[in-house]
Motif scaffolding. Structure first.
Motif, PDB file in Angstrom:
ATOM      1  N   ALA A 123      45.574  39.503  36.349  1.00  0.00           N
ATOM      2  CA  ALA A 123      44.453  40.442  36.398  1.00  0.00           C
ATOM      3  C   ALA A 123      44.492  41.248  37.686  1.00  0.00           C
ATOM      4  O   ALA A 123      44.328  42.482  37.676  1.00  0.00           O
ATOM      5  CB  ALA A 123      43.136  39.676  36.288  1.00  0.00           C
ATOM      6  N   LEU A 124      44.746  40.557  38.766  1.00  0.00           N
ATOM      7  CA  LEU A 124      44.803  41.239  40.055  1.00  0.00           C
ATOM      8  C   LEU A 124      45.933  42.267  40.063  1.00  0.00           C
ATOM      9  O   LEU A 124      45.769  43.411  40.506  1.00  0.00           O
ATOM     10  CB  LEU A 124      45.020  40.191  41.143  1.00  0.00           C
ATOM     11  N   ALA A 183      45.045  45.287  38.063  1.00  0.00           N
ATOM     12  CA  ALA A 183      44.109  46.154  38.775  1.00  0.00           C
ATOM     13  C   ALA A 183      44.859  47.028  39.769  1.00  0.00           C
ATOM     14  O   ALA A 183      44.590  48.222  39.906  1.00  0.00           O
ATOM     15  CB  ALA A 183      43.068  45.310  39.492  1.00  0.00           C
ATOM     16  N   ARG A 197      45.263  51.215  39.939  1.00  0.00           N
ATOM     17  CA  ARG A 197      45.031  52.038  41.132  1.00  0.00           C
ATOM     18  C   ARG A 197      46.284  52.815  41.527  1.00  0.00           C
ATOM     19  O   ARG A 197      46.217  53.975  41.953  1.00  0.00           O
ATOM     20  CB  ARG A 197      44.596  51.143  42.301  1.00  0.00           C
ATOM     21  N   ARG A 243      32.023  47.857  49.857  1.00  0.00           N
ATOM     22  CA  ARG A 243      33.061  46.902  49.479  1.00  0.00           C
ATOM     23  C   ARG A 243      33.198  45.763  50.493  1.00  0.00           C
ATOM     24  O   ARG A 243      33.924  44.806  50.280  1.00  0.00           O
ATOM     25  CB  ARG A 243      34.412  47.609  49.352  1.00  0.00           C
ATOM     26  N   LEU A 289      32.696  41.942  49.562  1.00  0.00           N
ATOM     27  CA  LEU A 289      33.835  41.402  48.837  1.00  0.00           C
ATOM     28  C   LEU A 289      34.995  41.151  49.782  1.00  0.00           C
ATOM     29  O   LEU A 289      35.711  40.152  49.681  1.00  0.00           O
ATOM     30  CB  LEU A 289      34.257  42.378  47.735  1.00  0.00           C
ATOM     31  N   LEU A 293      46.089  35.065  46.633  1.00  0.00           N
ATOM     32  CA  LEU A 293      45.266  36.065  45.944  1.00  0.00           C
ATOM     33  C   LEU A 293      44.335  36.730  46.949  1.00  0.00           C
ATOM     34  O   LEU A 293      44.171  37.948  46.960  1.00  0.00           O
ATOM     35  CB  LEU A 293      44.451  35.407  44.834  1.00  0.00           C
ATOM     36  N   ILE A 334      44.125  40.739  48.171  1.00  0.00           N
ATOM     37  CA  ILE A 334      42.913  41.554  48.183  1.00  0.00           C
ATOM     38  C   ILE A 334      42.728  42.183  49.557  1.00  0.00           C
ATOM     39  O   ILE A 334      42.454  43.382  49.690  1.00  0.00           O
ATOM     40  CB  ILE A 334      41.686  40.685  47.849  1.00  0.00           C
ATOM     41  N   ALA A 388      45.133  44.932  50.159  1.00  0.00           N
ATOM     42  CA  ALA A 388      44.839  46.093  49.319  1.00  0.00           C
ATOM     43  C   ALA A 388      43.643  46.869  49.846  1.00  0.00           C
ATOM     44  O   ALA A 388      43.389  47.988  49.402  1.00  0.00           O
ATOM     45  CB  ALA A 388      44.568  45.645  47.885  1.00  0.00           C
ATOM     46  N   LEU A 393      48.904  49.930  48.279  1.00  0.00           N
ATOM     47  CA  LEU A 393      48.934  49.362  46.925  1.00  0.00           C
ATOM     48  C   LEU A 393      50.328  48.930  46.483  1.00  0.00           C
ATOM     49  O   LEU A 393      50.502  47.779  46.080  1.00  0.00           O
ATOM     50  CB  LEU A 393      48.319  50.356  45.945  1.00  0.00           C
ATOM     51  N   ILE A 449      36.670  38.798  42.392  1.00  0.00           N
ATOM     52  CA  ILE A 449      36.269  39.706  43.470  1.00  0.00           C
ATOM     53  C   ILE A 449      37.414  40.640  43.816  1.00  0.00           C
ATOM     54  O   ILE A 449      37.199  41.776  44.237  1.00  0.00           O
ATOM     55  CB  ILE A 449      35.775  38.956  44.726  1.00  0.00           C
ATOM     56  N   GLY A 450      38.656  40.170  43.588  1.00  0.00           N
ATOM     57  CA  GLY A 450      39.787  41.044  43.856  1.00  0.00           C
ATOM     58  C   GLY A 450      39.774  42.267  42.963  1.00  0.00           C
ATOM     59  O   GLY A 450      39.914  43.397  43.431  1.00  0.00           O
ATOM     60  N   VAL A 451      39.593  42.040  41.669  1.00  0.00           N
ATOM     61  CA  VAL A 451      39.581  43.174  40.745  1.00  0.00           C
ATOM     62  C   VAL A 451      38.394  44.084  41.067  1.00  0.00           C
ATOM     63  O   VAL A 451      38.525  45.310  41.100  1.00  0.00           O
ATOM     64  CB  VAL A 451      39.531  42.675  39.292  1.00  0.00           C
ATOM     65  N   LEU A 452      37.252  43.473  41.348  1.00  0.00           N
ATOM     66  CA  LEU A 452      36.086  44.298  41.694  1.00  0.00           C
ATOM     67  C   LEU A 452      36.350  45.091  42.962  1.00  0.00           C
ATOM     68  O   LEU A 452      35.975  46.263  43.083  1.00  0.00           O
ATOM     69  CB  LEU A 452      34.847  43.414  41.882  1.00  0.00           C
ATOM     70  N   PHE A 453      37.013  44.448  43.898  1.00  0.00           N
ATOM     71  CA  PHE A 453      37.288  45.114  45.171  1.00  0.00           C
ATOM     72  C   PHE A 453      38.278  46.256  44.991  1.00  0.00           C
ATOM     73  O   PHE A 453      38.060  47.369  45.450  1.00  0.00           O
ATOM     74  CB  PHE A 453      37.836  44.077  46.159  1.00  0.00           C
ATOM     75  N   ILE A 454      39.352  45.951  44.277  1.00  0.00           N
ATOM     76  CA  ILE A 454      40.404  46.952  44.140  1.00  0.00           C
ATOM     77  C   ILE A 454      39.936  48.104  43.262  1.00  0.00           C
ATOM     78  O   ILE A 454      40.188  49.276  43.568  1.00  0.00           O
ATOM     79  CB  ILE A 454      41.677  46.309  43.569  1.00  0.00           C
ATOM     80  N   LEU A 455      39.244  47.785  42.199  1.00  0.00           N
ATOM     81  CA  LEU A 455      38.758  48.858  41.332  1.00  0.00           C
ATOM     82  C   LEU A 455      37.381  49.364  41.779  1.00  0.00           C
ATOM     83  O   LEU A 455      36.755  50.149  41.089  1.00  0.00           O
ATOM     84  CB  LEU A 455      38.698  48.381  39.883  1.00  0.00           C
TER      85      LEU A 455
END
Lengths: 91, 114, 119, 496, 328, 488
Positions: free
Chosen positions: C94-95, C98, C102, D110, D113, D146, D150, D153, D161, E163-169
């Motif tokens: 999923a990560l 995403a 982007r 953000r 997070l 993970l 984050i 990124a 990215l 939170i990663g997906v929320l953060f990145i997107l």
């Protein structure tokens, strides 16, 4: 007896997989995937009986439910794609 | 006596179901184009499923398993046509023509992207 | 017998092959989504390896049935580990997706070589 | 509830459980404050544990109350105490300084997070360090990975990215390789507890799977630890990450993987594989040497400040691995001390980079001219930490270099060759550090760029503190040294 | 006989994986991935890993496919061929594979009851599950109590992904070309009658089945994670049928995030409460005067936490992707 | 106890001074320079105050911290170090006075940085002088390199930075690449690095290793400028003259030869080295350096470069003297450090004064300058004579001792080298002096007088010291004899 059925199902799975690999259109592949899914459900049910553990039918149930979501997601995907195509043509 | 009868009956159902499934598989492979293949898949799917699951239900008698088997069968019966509908609809929408008789596969190769 | 013994290793062979197929996709494909698909195949192969070792001949799933004596159970531990690993796999996927989304938005492409050219 | 007895668990659990709370801390700055407090608390706990270890304790903790090979055990020994100090210290330091820099680089909405991910990364790294269970290490490795994806990124540049994506694929491959290795060992020994593995691996008759496992674990962890030919993800990831994240990750992320690598190699494989030193001599040592030389050479010609430092990190990892591959007490203590000292030096340098970046958008060396006049304190810390990186006496870096060279001299005539390489790479370090210093002090400022003032005091104060620590541990290295010696003893004992 | 099945399915697995890598159409690759997942799950089932099979089904075939499709819709589905560097990769991979196959010959054969794996720890678990927890599913027992700490880690992996997906997107997508055009709201499959009817019929069952998996996990295959994934699948189905916004109205984003946070904290706080009650972290036995009941209670609560967290996380991830689609 | 404190004070005073100078720079040049002067005077008091105790035979020592087991930062005062410290602290005062004149006269930029780094360098020098073991020596040796780097690159233009890079590159790379392994080797072999009378390595190394280790030390201590690691010294000529004076006379090169002497005396032990067959090469290298550097100096046209090569030659005198490995020669080595310091600082001050007053840098421009700058040129002459070794200058005393040592060892190579180099020294200095005093100035030359008073005053003082040392060298020789007393 279950063995015979499961062999039949396995054979069908091979056929479906062949279709999925051959195509030729993407819809054939989706169809094959769907057939494959339902056959897995059947296979699991039959094997559960083969094992003598019918309580594992839960699994088959889960597959049956999930498979449908997958297919509907594909439909949604196609719909979106055709809409985007239409929009692109509009521009 | 009844047991044997039920056994025999369920075996017959199971084998018939197996045959149906197999036929469906072969049809899915052998039929000439997408719309015909849909038929093969969906028709034998439903039939095969009914036969096999009823066969198994007979075997397991009145237990939780039968309920589950029934539920599975129901879902297969529900999702099969839905999926078929969905696919046929999608194919139609994106321009795969349901011409019968001629082999359209060569005309329409894989969907070009976007 | 000999053949059957050999076939006892078949699972490991499949593990090795699928693992390498996945790895191949990750290292040689330029498309980022393809890489992710490769990655998930790669991880699935490992699941297969773990699950293979849990099986005991004549065993059954480790859910104790009441009233049945002397049952042989397959090993529950690898299953637990793989349950966790599957979750990890999905999370990573999923990560990754995403990020791909982007990347597509900011570069207009998801081919690795084109991204490299863009910078 | 005996708090001290629960420390190994609390060490992991507190930052981990604080992560979801961070998400809830919405108003400006609150998430930062919360994260900082948690990091400081963690650091305090790590320090308590380290003191305990120095006093001869080796706390063990059984999760869920289940005995060791069955349940998951946590254990803290001298080696993990050092790593705990590094991880929590780096995290606390970076967070203390982080606010101005993060405010600049990450959008406000953000940030919760972001800090939650930070907490997870920290908890993951701590979890790896204290875990005594091979699979548990994998789980926490994934949490930390993970979370670090984050964090990286979060970089404002779009190039962050693809960099993270590369990190993600390579990191996942590494973790999966590790998982395969653990699976093979489990297959042959039937256990996941490292200590239990150590006891049982001797009974394994078929050596091939163990060899394969050793290969997979080594490669997998080497990938995560950025050991030389597997380091390709490092430069971009470090360069494009938010500056404070670079501080944090450069100081501890790869080191934790190295820690696991060393621990596995010494505790699990060494006792089993007769030719284990061959494994080191044939594979790891050449990789380490090549890494030291090539990465240093790359750093010498690198034009971007952060990339330069990232390359240097790869070389430093080579040092750590090189020391470890001597399989001697001195070598291992050198390795552990260098883990610590490099975290200090590189952490300080990246902090200084963050200070510079507060005013400079472009961190290429030729853009940084004249920084010394406007930002004298920042530049002074660059000098001090740079000297520590080179290994000038009086700085922490010298201590590890001294131990390293002494350790190489112990291994006979070959040692001289290694000494030559170490010295050569030190000279290369002189070259690249001096390029930075020249850029800061002796280049004319570029028109239109450049600071009007020093970096914010919050950032600067921490940076200077780290620089001061570099000096302090150059003169009084007793604490890390004692821990390192004990760790080396423990590892070698495991090898017998 | 069952081994023959396994061999058969595994061969199909190899073929499918190679096909996935070879195809240049990403959509096809995703479809094949779902077949791959089915095959994998069937294998797991045959190898006695019922819980894993259920997970693979819920995740691999359902959620993963949906998320892949969401991503594909945003990125395009055609892969451009690349020529260079393939041969080396192929050779390297082939060498590695043959090395690994060679190394298998010292491993215990499939199903070998004398393998060390079956001697050392596993029997203890099977024995102690009845003694300490008194419920049949050993996998659940290990997952949530013996190795509950791993599961806590797993929940936080999911949390991190969320939170990663929320953060990145969380960054707004770049400005679109067609600004003057009113962005059409996603209506889902509302004008498709058959899927509508069937879907609506099925959704309650899915959710019900999810709940069953959740609370029956101690007795049969299943548990918090599978339940979370299944329920999430049900709600995703709703979103597919009725459109994003309808689904978000039913279960808003903040609730989803709350579920993730609440689930993770619930799990953690059970552990902390155990500490306060004099046990070690996650030592559920101290929760009640009767240790067996304490274990069961603890497991029930943490499984609920896992379920909540996973469901919330998967849905958040799905919505993050899907919402992006609507904008672009 | 007082002496112990004095050691640390000697190191801390300039450090504190540096801080105060940096702060004082904000309040104007006068305060800054006053602080410099006060610091240097207090340093003299501190350092020279230790002399009586030392002459009485005490050896105060102090350990600051144990960095690693067996590796500590420790200080110990002994005659060699005392001499070096006394010399450096004394010359710093004079140099500061001169700097004020020179820097103001030249209107240099960044003067605060200049004085600060100068004080830092002095602190490092004190550390080198009083180091009680190899590690401490190395520590301060590196600090000295680093603190002088900003001085050398003071001007900050492209060429200067380039030269400064050579300076730093050579010094750092030799010290890290050769000196450091030598130190570590010593520690590994002997288990300690303390400076002990009679050496610590006796019997602990094979003959081959001794030669190798000695080589590592000699070439590792790049500051001693033994060929071929002398390149940095001419490169450093880009620095302002007071810095050159610091490099050549006060601290840097002196630290180099001092370190070599100290290592030969206290680490190897003279007797041990004398008996070792593989150590003789050092003498030849030194001799080679003396001759070659002198020949090169002959061909120089730039005054400062000429002086630089002269320094290289003179340094090797010290190295050679130490390498003769006889007590008298060791005393000679120590005295030559002093003698050369006085002489060379005079010469550099003079060269700087000429530059400030007349902006002249080349040898041929010196024609007739003696009439315009009589004080300066007188001092220059005295310095040059001391370099050649003509009585009554300091250079004569030290050469005498070295020669005596050479004869004691029957070392004809050394004897020959000393004689030959004296001739060469005369060959490049005498024409210069002749030119300055007796040749006619070029037509249309710029009108100029003496340099600023402060500069002239400083150079006169050093010239006087050069002369005075010829007459009053008794205490120094007595002190240094203590070093070698144990030898016979």
């Amino acid at each position: 007896m279950y063995i015979v059925v499961s062999i039949a199902i396995l054979a069908t799975m091979v056929l479906a997989l062949t279709r999925a690999l051959m195509g030729p259109s993407v819809y054939d592949r989706v169809l094959a995937a769907n057939v494959f899914g339902t056959k897995t459900v059947m296979l699991l049910s039959v094997t559960a009986f083969l094992y003598g553990r019918p309580d594992f039918l839960d699994l088959a149930l889960a597959y049956a439910l999930v498979n449908m979501v997958g297919i509907l997601a594909v439909l949604e995907f196609f719909q979106k794609r055709s809409r985007r195509k239409a929009e692109l043509e509009d521009d | 006596m009844i047991d044997i009868l039920i056994d025999v009956f369920s075996w017959v159902l199971l084998i018939l179901g197996g045959v149906c499934v197999l036929i469906g598989g072969i049809g899915g492979l052998r039929l000439p184009n997408f719309y015909t293949r849909i038929h093969a898949a969906s028709l034998t799917d439903t039939m095969g499923a009914i036969l096999i699951f009823v066969g198994m239900m007979l075997q397991s008698g009145l237990t939780l398993a039968t309920l589950k088997l029934f539920a599975i069968m129901l879902f297969l019966l529900l999702t099969g046509p839905t999926a078929t509908y969905a696919l046929a609809n999608a194919a139609l929408l994106s321009g795969l023509k349901p011409d019968t008789g001629s082999n359209h596969d060569e005309v329409e190769k894989e969907e070009p992207a976007e | 017998m000999k053949l059957l013994e050999l076939l006892g290793y078949f699972n490991y062979w499949v593990f090795a092959i699928v693992l390498m197929v996945g790895l191949y996709a990750v290292i040689s494909k330029a498309n980022l989504i393809k890489k992710l698909i490769g990655l998930s195949i790669f991880q699935s192969a490992v699941f297969l390896m773990y699950i293979t070792m849990d099986k005991v001949e004549g065993g059954t799933a480790p859910i104790i049935q009441k009233g049945v004596e002397n049952q042989i159970f397959s090993n529950p531990l690898p299953q637990v580990l793989i349950l966790t690993a599957i979750v990890v796999g999905v999370s990573t996927l999923a990560l990754g997706l995403a990020m791909v989304v982007r990347i597509k938005e900011s570069y207009g492409t998801i081919e690795e070589n084109e991204i490299l050219d863009a910078d | 509830m005996d708090l001290i007895a629960h420390l190994p668990a609390l060490q992991v659990v507190i930052p981990m459980l604080s992560a979801p709370l961070m998400v809830l801390l919405q108003p400006r700055g609150l998430a930062w404050a919360g994260a900082t407090v948690v990091a400081l608390v963690s650091f305090a706990m790590a320090a308590t544990l380290a003191i305990g270890v120095l006093n001869g304790l080796t706390p063990q903790y059984f999760m869920g109350g289940w005995p060791a090979p069955f349940g998951i055990a946590l254990s803290v020994d001298a080696f993990s105490a050092v790593l705990l100090l590094i991880v929590t210290g780096a995290s606390a330091g970076a967070l203390l300084a982080a606010k101005p820099s993060v405010d600049q680089q990450v959008e406000e909405e953000r940030q919760p997070l972001f800090y939650a991910a930070w907490m997870l990364a920290m908890a993951g790294l701590i979890g790896i360090v204290v875990a005594a269970d091979a699979f548990n290490i994998f789980v926490f490795m994934e949490i930390s990975s993970l979370a670090s994806y984050i964090l990286i990124a979060g970089g404002p540049d779009r190039r962050a990215l693809p960099a993270v994506f590369k990190y993600l694929t390579m990191g996942t491959i590494g973790a999966t390789f590790y998982l395969i290795g653990v699976g093979l060992i489990y297959m042959m020994t039937g256990t996941l507890n490292i200590e239990d593995m150590q006891n049982r691996i001797g009974d394994v008759t078929d050596i091939n799977p163990i060899l394969v496992a050793a290969g997979f674990i080594t490669i997998g962890l080497a990938l995560k630890a950025a050991v030389f030919p597997l380091h390709v993800w490092v430069p971009n990831a470090y360069t494009h990450a938010p500056h404070m994240v670079t501080v944090f990750l450069a100081a501890c992320a790869t080191k934790v993987s190295l820690y696991v690598l060393i621990k596995f190699d010494y505790l699990v494989f060494q006792s089993r594989l007769v030719d284990h030193d061959m494994q080191f001599a044939l594979f790891l040592m050449p990789m380490a040497i090549l890494g030291i030389l090539i990465a240093s050479a790359v750093a010498m010609f690198e034009g971007h400040l952060k990339r330069l430092l990232a390359s240097s990190s790869i070389a430093q990892i080579g040092y750590i691995l090189l020391c470890a591959s001597f399989i001697s007490t001195l070598g291992l203590s050198a390795s552990v001390v260098h883990l610590f000292n490099h975290a200090l030096a590189k952490g300080g340098l990246f902090l200084a980079v963050a200070c510079l970046a507060y005013h400079y958008r472009d961190l290429r060396l030729d853009q940084l001219g004249g920084a010394s006049t406007k930002m004298p304190w920042t530049c002074a810390t660059v000098v001090i930490c740079g000297l520590s990186l080179i290994g000038i006496p009086g700085t922490a870096g010298f201590i590890s270099k001294w131990l390293l060279i002494s350790a190489s001299l112990q291994i006979g005539p070959w040692g001289w060759f290694l000494v030559a390489i170490i010295l050569l790479s030190s000279l290369m370090a002189v070259a690249y550090v001096w390029r930075i210093i020249e850029a800061l002090y002796f280049k004319a400022p570029v028109e239109g760029v450049g600071p009007q003032s020093e970096a914010p005091i919050q950032l600067l104060a921490v940076t200077m503190l780290v620089a001061a620590l570099n000096l302090y541990f150059g003169f009084f290295p007793q604490v890390p040294l004692e821990l390192a010696t004990e760790a080396a003893g423990m590892l070698l004992e495991g090898a017998q | 006989m069952i081994f023959v099945f396994a061999i058969f399915l595994l061969s199909l697995l190899v073929i499918t994986s190679i096909a996935i890598v070879r195809t240049t159409n990403l959509f096809v690759a995703v479809m094949l991935t779902s077949i791959f997942s089915f095959l994998m799950a069937a294998n797991f089932f045959i190898l006695d890993a019922a819980d894993v099979a259920l997970t693979e089904a819920a995740v691999g075939a359902g959620v993963t496919t949906v998320i892949f499709l969401c991503a594909l819709a945003l990125t395009g589905e055609r892969e451009k061929p690349r020529i260079n560097g393939r041969k080396t990769a192929r050779v390297a991979v082939a060498i590695l594979a043959s090395l690994m196959i060679y190394a298998t010959f010292d491993k215990p054969r499939l199903g070998d009851p004398d393998a060390p794996v079956h001697q050392h720890i596993a029997p203890w678990y099977i024995e102690k599950t009845t003694e300490h927890m008194d419920f049949p599913n050993v996998v659940t027992a290990i997952l949530s109590s013996f190795r509950g700490y791993d599961t806590l880690g797993e929940v936080f992996v999911v949390f991190a992904a969320c939170i990663g997906v929320l953060f990145i997107l969380g960054v707004p997508p770049p400005a679109q070309k067609r600004l003057n055009k009113v962005v059409e709201q996603n209506k889902g499959l509302r004008h498709h009658l058959i899927p509508q009817v069937v879907g609506r019929l099925v959704i309650p069952f899915i959710v019900l089945f999810g709940l069953y998996t959740q609370f029956h996990g101690e007795y049969g295959p299943g548990g918090g994670f599978q339940a979370g994934a299944i329920i999430a699948t049900g709600i995703i189905l709703y979103a597919l049928l009725e459109g994003e916004n309808k689904a978000l109205q039913a279960v808003p984003r903040s609730v989803l995030l709350g579920m993730v946070i609440g689930g993770a904290l619930l799990f953690g706080s059970v552990g902390v409460i155990c500490m306060f009650m004099g046990g070690n972290f996650l030592e559920y036995s101290v929760l009640s005067a009767d240790p067996i009941w304490g274990q069961q209670l603890g497991i029930l609560v943490i499984e609920a936490g896992v379920g909540m967290a996973v469901c919330g996380a998967l849905l958040s991830i799905f919505h993050a992707f899907a919402a992006r689609e609507n904008v672009s | 106890m007082i002496a112990e404190n004095a050691i640390l004070t000697a190191i801390v005073v300039p450090l504190l001074g540096a801080l105060l100078i940096a702060l004082g720079g904000r309040f104007g040049p006068n305060i800054r320079e006053a602080v410099t002067a006060i610091t240097s005077i207090s340093l003299i008091f501190v350092v020279w105050g230790m002399l009586p105790a030392l002459i009485a035979g005490e050896r105060p020592a102090v350990e600051v911290s144990q960095v690693l087991p067996g590796l500590s930062i420790a200080f110990k005062v002994e005659p060699l170090g005392m001499l070096f410290a006394a010399l450096a602290s004394g010359l710093w005062l004079i140099n500061s006075i001169y700097s004020v004149g020179y820097m103001r006269g030249n209107k240099e930029k960044n003067q605060t940085r200049f004085y600060t780094c100068f004080a830092l360098a002095l602190s490092a020098t004190m550390g080198v002088a009083f180091a009680g073991n190899l590690f401490t020596l190395f520590l301060f040796y590196e600090l000295l390199t680093l603190s002088t780097y900003p001085l050398v690159s003071h001007k900050g233009d492209e060429a200067t930075v380039k030269s400064a890079r050579i300076y730093l590159g050579v010094l750092l790379s030799t010290s890290i690449g050769l000196f450091l392994p030598a130190i570590i080797w010593t520690y590994t072999a002997a288990g300690t690095g303390d400076f002990v009378s009679g050496g610590i390595l006796a019997g602990k190394l094979s003959d081959t290793s001794v030669g190798l280790l000695l080589g590592l030390f000699v070439f590792g201590i790049g500051k001693a400028a033994v060929m071929p690691v002398h390149k940095w010294l001419p490169a450093a000529m880009v620095a302002p003259t007071p810095v050159s004076a610091l490099l050549h006379a006060v601290a840097v090169v002196k630290a180099g030869v001092f370190a070599i002497t100290k290592i030969i005396v206290y680490i190897f032990g003279v007797d041990f080295l004398f008996d070792s067959p593989n150590s003789g090469w050092l003498l030849y290298v030194a001799a080679f350096t003396i001759i070659t550097a002198s020949v090169v100096a002959l061909r120089q046209t730039n005054i400062k470069r000429l002086l630089a090569y002269s320094t290289i030659a003179q340094l090797s005198y010290v190295v050679m003297a130490a390498a003769i490995l006889k007590p008298l020669a060791e005393v000679g080595a120590a005295i030559h450090m002093v003698a050369h310091a006085f002489g060379k600082i005079t010469l550099f001050f003079a060269a700087g004064a000429i530059y400030v007053a007349a902006k002249k840098t080349e040898v041929h421009q010196l024609r007739g300058i003696g009439r315009r700058m009589p004080w300066t040129m007188t001092a220059f002459t005295i310095g040059a004579l001391s370099m050649i070794g003509v009585p009554p200058t300091a250079g004569f005393v030290s050469k005498w001792y070295i020669l005596a040592g050479a004869f004691e060892a029957n070392n004809l190579v050394a004897v020959f080298t000393i004689i030959a180099s004296t001739v060469l020294n005369a060959a490049y200095f005498l024409p210069l002096i002749y030119m300055a005093w007796f040749e006619k100035e070029q037509e249309g030359a710029k009108e100029h007088g003496e340099a600023p008073f402060m500069a002239v005053f400083a150079l006169c003082v050093t010239a006087l010291l050069t002369l005075a040392f010829f007459l009053f060298n008794g205490p120094v020789i007595e002190l240094e004899s203590q070093v070698v007393k144990g030898l016979n």
